[in-house]
Design a protein around this motif. Structure first.
Motif, PDB file in Angstrom:
ATOM      1  N   LEU A 183       5.840  42.732  64.715  1.00 13.84           N
ATOM      2  CA  LEU A 183       5.962  43.932  65.897  1.00 13.84           C
ATOM      3  C   LEU A 183       6.430  43.617  66.914  1.00 13.84           C
ATOM      4  O   LEU A 183       7.175  44.540  67.687  1.00 13.84           O
ATOM      5  CB  LEU A 183       4.396  44.324  66.093  1.00 13.84           C
ATOM      6  CG  LEU A 183       3.702  44.717  64.659  1.00 13.84           C
ATOM      7  CD1 LEU A 183       2.316  45.125  65.040  1.00 13.84           C
ATOM      8  CD2 LEU A 183       4.493  46.274  64.234  1.00 13.84           C
ATOM      9  N   LEU A 184       6.124  42.453  67.670  1.00 10.63           N
ATOM     10  CA  LEU A 184       6.938  42.137  68.823  1.00 10.63           C
ATOM     11  C   LEU A 184       8.401  41.962  68.860  1.00 10.63           C
ATOM     12  O   LEU A 184       8.752  42.666  69.562  1.00 10.63           O
ATOM     13  CB  LEU A 184       6.352  40.771  69.376  1.00 10.63           C
ATOM     14  CG  LEU A 184       6.650  40.028  70.773  1.00 10.63           C
ATOM     15  CD1 LEU A 184       6.633  41.234  71.780  1.00 10.63           C
ATOM     16  CD2 LEU A 184       6.234  38.865  70.857  1.00 10.63           C
ATOM     17  N   GLU A 185       8.841  41.458  67.634  1.00 11.72           N
ATOM     18  CA  GLU A 185      10.313  41.261  67.470  1.00 11.72           C
ATOM     19  C   GLU A 185      10.824  42.640  67.393  1.00 11.72           C
ATOM     20  O   GLU A 185      11.876  42.807  67.944  1.00 11.72           O
ATOM     21  CB  GLU A 185      10.589  40.487  66.332  1.00 11.72           C
ATOM     22  CG  GLU A 185      10.290  38.913  66.266  1.00 11.72           C
ATOM     23  CD  GLU A 185      10.207  38.192  64.932  1.00 11.72           C
ATOM     24  OE1 GLU A 185      11.039  38.922  64.000  1.00 11.72           O
ATOM     25  OE2 GLU A 185       9.729  37.261  64.744  1.00 11.72           O
ATOM     26  N   ALA A 186      10.194  43.508  66.750  1.00 17.42           N
ATOM     27  CA  ALA A 186      10.822  44.966  66.686  1.00 17.42           C
ATOM     28  C   ALA A 186      10.872  45.743  68.071  1.00 17.42           C
ATOM     29  O   ALA A 186      11.604  46.368  68.297  1.00 17.42           O
ATOM     30  CB  ALA A 186       9.754  45.670  65.745  1.00 17.42           C
TER      31      ALA A 186
ATOM     32  N   LEU B 170      13.886  46.943  69.946  1.00 13.44           N
ATOM     33  CA  LEU B 170      14.135  48.344  70.553  1.00 13.44           C
ATOM     34  C   LEU B 170      14.624  48.518  72.022  1.00 13.44           C
ATOM     35  O   LEU B 170      15.335  49.237  72.281  1.00 13.44           O
ATOM     36  CB  LEU B 170      12.906  49.368  70.047  1.00 13.44           C
ATOM     37  CG  LEU B 170      12.359  49.424  68.684  1.00 13.44           C
ATOM     38  CD1 LEU B 170      11.018  50.154  68.610  1.00 13.44           C
ATOM     39  CD2 LEU B 170      13.427  50.753  68.517  1.00 13.44           C
ATOM     40  N   MET B 171      13.951  47.610  72.638  1.00 12.11           N
ATOM     41  CA  MET B 171      14.392  47.361  74.143  1.00 12.11           C
ATOM     42  C   MET B 171      15.918  46.985  74.265  1.00 12.11           C
ATOM     43  O   MET B 171      16.442  47.728  74.901  1.00 12.11           O
ATOM     44  CB  MET B 171      13.228  46.109  74.747  1.00 12.11           C
ATOM     45  CG  MET B 171      11.986  46.806  75.128  1.00 12.11           C
ATOM     46  SD  MET B 171      11.686  48.187  75.929  1.00 12.11           S
ATOM     47  CE  MET B 171      12.080  47.703  77.725  1.00 12.11           C
TER      48      MET B 171
ATOM     49  N   ARG C 187       4.657  43.343  80.513  1.00 11.13           N
ATOM     50  CA  ARG C 187       3.432  42.859  79.528  1.00 11.13           C
ATOM     51  C   ARG C 187       3.609  43.488  77.961  1.00 11.13           C
ATOM     52  O   ARG C 187       3.732  44.996  78.004  1.00 11.13           O
ATOM     53  CB  ARG C 187       2.006  43.207  80.045  1.00 11.13           C
ATOM     54  CG  ARG C 187       1.053  42.379  78.987  1.00 11.13           C
ATOM     55  CD  ARG C 187      -0.227  42.721  79.672  1.00 11.13           C
ATOM     56  NE  ARG C 187      -0.525  42.142  80.751  1.00 11.13           N
ATOM     57  CZ  ARG C 187      -0.563  41.063  81.337  1.00 11.13           C
ATOM     58  NH1 ARG C 187      -1.010  40.173  80.544  1.00 11.13           N
ATOM     59  NH2 ARG C 187      -0.870  40.708  82.617  1.00 11.13           N
ATOM     60  N   ALA C 188       3.958  43.046  76.823  1.00  9.92           N
ATOM     61  CA  ALA C 188       3.906  43.620  75.720  1.00  9.92           C
ATOM     62  C   ALA C 188       2.808  43.556  75.032  1.00  9.92           C
ATOM     63  O   ALA C 188       2.010  42.405  75.075  1.00  9.92           O
ATOM     64  CB  ALA C 188       5.002  42.520  74.717  1.00  9.92           C
TER      65      ALA C 188
ATOM     66  N   MET D 222       3.646  49.221  67.856  1.00 10.42           N
ATOM     67  CA  MET D 222       2.789  49.685  66.697  1.00 10.42           C
ATOM     68  C   MET D 222       3.766  49.908  65.472  1.00 10.42           C
ATOM     69  O   MET D 222       4.817  50.582  65.594  1.00 10.42           O
ATOM     70  CB  MET D 222       1.693  50.511  67.012  1.00 10.42           C
ATOM     71  CG  MET D 222       2.263  51.956  67.433  1.00 10.42           C
ATOM     72  SD  MET D 222       0.856  52.834  68.487  1.00 10.42           S
ATOM     73  CE  MET D 222       1.075  52.279  70.025  1.00 10.42           C
ATOM     74  N   PRO D 223       3.200  50.150  64.335  1.00  9.33           N
ATOM     75  CA  PRO D 223       3.816  50.628  63.196  1.00  9.33           C
ATOM     76  C   PRO D 223       3.659  52.066  63.250  1.00  9.33           C
ATOM     77  O   PRO D 223       2.773  52.588  63.853  1.00  9.33           O
ATOM     78  CB  PRO D 223       3.232  50.031  61.970  1.00  9.33           C
ATOM     79  CG  PRO D 223       2.145  49.053  62.433  1.00  9.33           C
ATOM     80  CD  PRO D 223       1.944  49.313  63.839  1.00  9.33           C
TER      81      PRO D 223
END
Length: 115
Positions: free
Chosen positions: A12-15, A19-20, A48-49, A82-83
């Motif tokens: 999720l973090l990688e995605a 996106l950023m 903060r992610a 989030m998904p």
């Protein structure tokens, strides 16, 4: 209701980071203590992610006292990833939110719950 399997938080973090980048806002990793995922925007603002398999943001206070510090404070922005469909591989949604506004909303929600 039984919850389905979880999507790995690293995925999720990688995605969210991808996106950023796609939106012209690449993030640079900052050193942090513990599991905090702290980043910096090119303009110097901090992010903060946070990831979650469900469509919620979990915030923890340092104490039950009014005005206690929250574990989402300390940066300019909060990146919530989030998904798109809870606990389901596939598309991901991400929100870049001003931390101050999120903190205000969390405090108000908590106050409403107390009342």
């Amino acid at each position: 209701m039984v919850k389905g399997p979880r999507i790995d938080n690293e995925k999720l973090l990688e995605a969210g980071l991808a996106l950023m980048r796609q939106n012209g806002q690449p993030l640079s990793k900052l050193p942090s203590q513990g599991r905090s995922m702290l980043y910096r925007l090119e303009n110097g603002e901090t992010v903060r992610a946070r990831t979650c398999n469900d469509h919620i943001l979990i915030a923890v206070a340092s104490s039950p006292d009014e005005g206690a510090s929250l574990n989402i404070e300390g940066t300019d922005w909060l990146l919530l990833v989030m998904p798109e469909i809870e606990r389901t591989p596939g598309n991901v949604i991400a929100y870049l939110l001003p931390t101050a506004e999120v903190v205000d909303a969390v405090r108000q929600t908590h106050q409403n719950w107390l009342e």
